[in-house]
Scaffold this motif. Structure first.
Motif, PDB file in Angstrom:
ATOM      1  N   THR A 129      36.781  33.804  48.877  1.00  0.00           N
ATOM      2  CA  THR A 129      35.326  33.683  48.932  1.00  0.00           C
ATOM      3  C   THR A 129      34.690  34.031  47.601  1.00  0.00           C
ATOM      4  O   THR A 129      33.884  33.259  47.071  1.00  0.00           O
ATOM      5  CB  THR A 129      34.754  34.584  50.044  1.00  0.00           C
ATOM      6  OG1 THR A 129      35.321  34.186  51.292  1.00  0.00           O
ATOM      7  CG2 THR A 129      33.249  34.474  50.115  1.00  0.00           C
ATOM      8  N   VAL A 130      35.037  35.186  47.032  1.00  0.00           N
ATOM      9  CA  VAL A 130      34.383  35.589  45.783  1.00  0.00           C
ATOM     10  C   VAL A 130      34.780  34.687  44.623  1.00  0.00           C
ATOM     11  O   VAL A 130      33.943  34.375  43.767  1.00  0.00           O
ATOM     12  CB  VAL A 130      34.619  37.087  45.451  1.00  0.00           C
ATOM     13  CG1 VAL A 130      33.987  37.981  46.498  1.00  0.00           C
ATOM     14  CG2 VAL A 130      36.081  37.417  45.254  1.00  0.00           C
ATOM     15  N   LEU A 131      36.033  34.238  44.586  1.00  0.00           N
ATOM     16  CA  LEU A 131      36.454  33.313  43.526  1.00  0.00           C
ATOM     17  C   LEU A 131      35.701  31.988  43.624  1.00  0.00           C
ATOM     18  O   LEU A 131      35.257  31.440  42.611  1.00  0.00           O
ATOM     19  CB  LEU A 131      37.959  33.046  43.589  1.00  0.00           C
ATOM     20  CG  LEU A 131      38.866  34.088  42.980  1.00  0.00           C
ATOM     21  CD1 LEU A 131      40.324  33.688  43.146  1.00  0.00           C
ATOM     22  CD2 LEU A 131      38.558  34.321  41.521  1.00  0.00           C
ATOM     23  N   THR A 132      35.557  31.475  44.824  1.00  0.00           N
ATOM     24  CA  THR A 132      34.839  30.214  45.026  1.00  0.00           C
ATOM     25  C   THR A 132      33.389  30.356  44.593  1.00  0.00           C
ATOM     26  O   THR A 132      32.865  29.506  43.867  1.00  0.00           O
ATOM     27  CB  THR A 132      34.916  29.785  46.502  1.00  0.00           C
ATOM     28  OG1 THR A 132      36.277  29.588  46.854  1.00  0.00           O
ATOM     29  CG2 THR A 132      34.142  28.496  46.726  1.00  0.00           C
ATOM     30  N   LEU A 133      32.746  31.414  45.029  1.00  0.00           N
ATOM     31  CA  LEU A 133      31.346  31.607  44.669  1.00  0.00           C
ATOM     32  C   LEU A 133      31.174  31.790  43.166  1.00  0.00           C
ATOM     33  O   LEU A 133      30.263  31.210  42.565  1.00  0.00           O
ATOM     34  CB  LEU A 133      30.767  32.822  45.407  1.00  0.00           C
ATOM     35  CG  LEU A 133      30.515  32.634  46.890  1.00  0.00           C
ATOM     36  CD1 LEU A 133      30.179  33.959  47.550  1.00  0.00           C
ATOM     37  CD2 LEU A 133      29.396  31.630  47.126  1.00  0.00           C
ATOM     38  N   PHE A 134      32.042  32.573  42.548  1.00  0.00           N
ATOM     39  CA  PHE A 134      31.900  32.887  41.128  1.00  0.00           C
ATOM     40  C   PHE A 134      32.260  31.709  40.230  1.00  0.00           C
ATOM     41  O   PHE A 134      31.494  31.326  39.354  1.00  0.00           O
ATOM     42  CB  PHE A 134      32.752  34.113  40.779  1.00  0.00           C
ATOM     43  CG  PHE A 134      32.488  34.676  39.415  1.00  0.00           C
ATOM     44  CD1 PHE A 134      31.340  35.407  39.172  1.00  0.00           C
ATOM     45  CD2 PHE A 134      33.391  34.489  38.384  1.00  0.00           C
ATOM     46  CE1 PHE A 134      31.088  35.937  37.905  1.00  0.00           C
ATOM     47  CE2 PHE A 134      33.150  35.009  37.124  1.00  0.00           C
ATOM     48  CZ  PHE A 134      31.998  35.738  36.879  1.00  0.00           C
ATOM     49  N   TYR A 135      33.432  31.117  40.458  1.00  0.00           N
ATOM     50  CA  TYR A 135      33.921  30.086  39.544  1.00  0.00           C
ATOM     51  C   TYR A 135      33.514  28.666  39.924  1.00  0.00           C
ATOM     52  O   TYR A 135      33.185  27.867  39.057  1.00  0.00           O
ATOM     53  CB  TYR A 135      35.442  30.170  39.411  1.00  0.00           C
ATOM     54  CG  TYR A 135      35.878  31.373  38.629  1.00  0.00           C
ATOM     55  CD1 TYR A 135      35.648  31.457  37.266  1.00  0.00           C
ATOM     56  CD2 TYR A 135      36.492  32.446  39.249  1.00  0.00           C
ATOM     57  CE1 TYR A 135      36.020  32.566  36.532  1.00  0.00           C
ATOM     58  CE2 TYR A 135      36.880  33.564  38.534  1.00  0.00           C
ATOM     59  CZ  TYR A 135      36.635  33.619  37.175  1.00  0.00           C
ATOM     60  OH  TYR A 135      37.000  34.726  36.465  1.00  0.00           O
ATOM     61  N   LEU A 136      33.557  28.322  41.187  1.00  0.00           N
ATOM     62  CA  LEU A 136      33.241  26.949  41.579  1.00  0.00           C
ATOM     63  C   LEU A 136      31.745  26.720  41.767  1.00  0.00           C
ATOM     64  O   LEU A 136      31.237  25.652  41.441  1.00  0.00           O
ATOM     65  CB  LEU A 136      33.986  26.573  42.864  1.00  0.00           C
ATOM     66  CG  LEU A 136      35.508  26.574  42.758  1.00  0.00           C
ATOM     67  CD1 LEU A 136      36.131  26.225  44.095  1.00  0.00           C
ATOM     68  CD2 LEU A 136      35.991  25.621  41.682  1.00  0.00           C
ATOM     69  N   ASP A 137      31.053  27.719  42.295  1.00  0.00           N
ATOM     70  CA  ASP A 137      29.633  27.548  42.573  1.00  0.00           C
ATOM     71  C   ASP A 137      28.738  28.223  41.546  1.00  0.00           C
ATOM     72  O   ASP A 137      27.522  28.070  41.594  1.00  0.00           O
ATOM     73  CB  ASP A 137      29.306  28.049  43.981  1.00  0.00           C
ATOM     74  CG  ASP A 137      30.047  27.244  45.042  1.00  0.00           C
ATOM     75  OD1 ASP A 137      30.111  26.010  44.895  1.00  0.00           O
ATOM     76  OD2 ASP A 137      30.566  27.844  45.989  1.00  0.00           O
ATOM     77  N   GLY A 138      29.315  28.988  40.623  1.00  0.00           N
ATOM     78  CA  GLY A 138      28.553  29.584  39.536  1.00  0.00           C
ATOM     79  C   GLY A 138      27.586  30.683  39.954  1.00  0.00           C
ATOM     80  O   GLY A 138      26.585  30.916  39.284  1.00  0.00           O
ATOM     81  N   PHE A 139      27.881  31.375  41.040  1.00  0.00           N
ATOM     82  CA  PHE A 139      27.017  32.460  41.494  1.00  0.00           C
ATOM     83  C   PHE A 139      27.223  33.697  40.618  1.00  0.00           C
ATOM     84  O   PHE A 139      28.326  33.954  40.135  1.00  0.00           O
ATOM     85  CB  PHE A 139      27.331  32.828  42.948  1.00  0.00           C
ATOM     86  CG  PHE A 139      26.681  31.943  43.965  1.00  0.00           C
ATOM     87  CD1 PHE A 139      26.028  32.495  45.051  1.00  0.00           C
ATOM     88  CD2 PHE A 139      26.716  30.562  43.860  1.00  0.00           C
ATOM     89  CE1 PHE A 139      25.424  31.689  46.005  1.00  0.00           C
ATOM     90  CE2 PHE A 139      26.123  29.749  44.792  1.00  0.00           C
ATOM     91  CZ  PHE A 139      25.473  30.305  45.877  1.00  0.00           C
ATOM     92  N   SER A 140      26.169  34.468  40.431  1.00  0.00           N
ATOM     93  CA  SER A 140      26.249  35.736  39.700  1.00  0.00           C
ATOM     94  C   SER A 140      26.746  36.818  40.645  1.00  0.00           C
ATOM     95  O   SER A 140      26.783  36.622  41.868  1.00  0.00           O
ATOM     96  CB  SER A 140      24.867  36.110  39.162  1.00  0.00           C
ATOM     97  OG  SER A 140      23.993  36.398  40.247  1.00  0.00           O
ATOM     98  N   TYR A 141      27.101  37.962  40.091  1.00  0.00           N
ATOM     99  CA  TYR A 141      27.539  39.073  40.937  1.00  0.00           C
ATOM    100  C   TYR A 141      26.476  39.460  41.971  1.00  0.00           C
ATOM    101  O   TYR A 141      26.798  39.607  43.151  1.00  0.00           O
ATOM    102  CB  TYR A 141      27.926  40.296  40.104  1.00  0.00           C
ATOM    103  CG  TYR A 141      29.199  40.113  39.299  1.00  0.00           C
ATOM    104  CD1 TYR A 141      30.390  39.727  39.897  1.00  0.00           C
ATOM    105  CD2 TYR A 141      29.209  40.335  37.932  1.00  0.00           C
ATOM    106  CE1 TYR A 141      31.558  39.559  39.163  1.00  0.00           C
ATOM    107  CE2 TYR A 141      30.371  40.172  37.180  1.00  0.00           C
ATOM    108  CZ  TYR A 141      31.540  39.788  37.807  1.00  0.00           C
ATOM    109  OH  TYR A 141      32.679  39.629  37.081  1.00  0.00           O
TER     110      TYR A 141
END
Length: 181
Positions: A129-141
């Motif tokens: 989940t966190v990898l997808t949000l951070f790297y694929l979707d470009g979400f910030s912390y």
């Protein structure tokens, strides 16, 4: 069209605005659901349910965060709740094993992307989940914190551990291939 205009038009019942909302955020919802739910039919149905809920609850969105963060939160929580109801297996970090099926020849960028996604899929739910949000979707912390409800330190820790685990898996595979030569 900015987020506020889009929300206003969806709330006014515009079919074209609803289609635009779905097309704009479909990839995000699919990423969130796919990291939790493995079955294609379940994923497809759940993605549709997410958009039904988004449209139904859109009047409660007050722009305290980005619309994408709000939608991702709904998708994530619905997927996790679905998984709990179905009692889907969640892999323990110590049980993650590199599967030979993920080692198909990687000959193009698309093949490499699919290969990496297979590796990510072998990680525990929170790591995926966190990898997808951070790297694929470009979400910030802070956005990931809002979506998942995890503390920021935990998010950073999971991203670090997931990268380390992926690195270990790739190194092990490279050693296997060198040994075969």
């Amino acid at each position: 069209m900015d987020e506020k205009q889009l929300v206003r038009q969806v709330l006014s019942g515009s079919d074209s605005a609803i289609r635009l909302l779905i097309s704009k955020y479909e990839r995000l919802v699919v990423h969130m659901v796919a990291r939790v739910v493995a079955d294609d039919m379940d994923r497809e149905e759940l993605c549709q349910d997410v958009f039904v809920k988004v449209i139904d609850k859109l009047s409660t969105f007050h722009f305290d965060s980005k619309l994408s963060t709000w939608i991702a939160t709904i998708a994530y929580r619905m997927a996790v709740n679905f998984a709990k109801k179905k009692k889907l297996d969640q892999v323990d970090l110590d049980e993650v094993q590199f599967k030979e099926s993920a080692t198909e020849d990687v000959t193009s960028d698309q093949d490499m992307k699919q290969f990496i996604l297979k590796l990510v899929d072998m990680l525990p739910l929170n790591y995926k989940t966190v990898l997808t949000l951070f790297y694929l979707d470009g979400f910030s912390y802070p956005e990931i914190v809002e979506v998942t409800g995890m503390p920021e330190g935990t998010v950073k820790n999971y991203i670090h551990r997931a990268r380390q685990k992926l690195k270990t898996i790739v190194e092990e595979q490279a050693r296997k291939e060198v040994a075969l030569l």
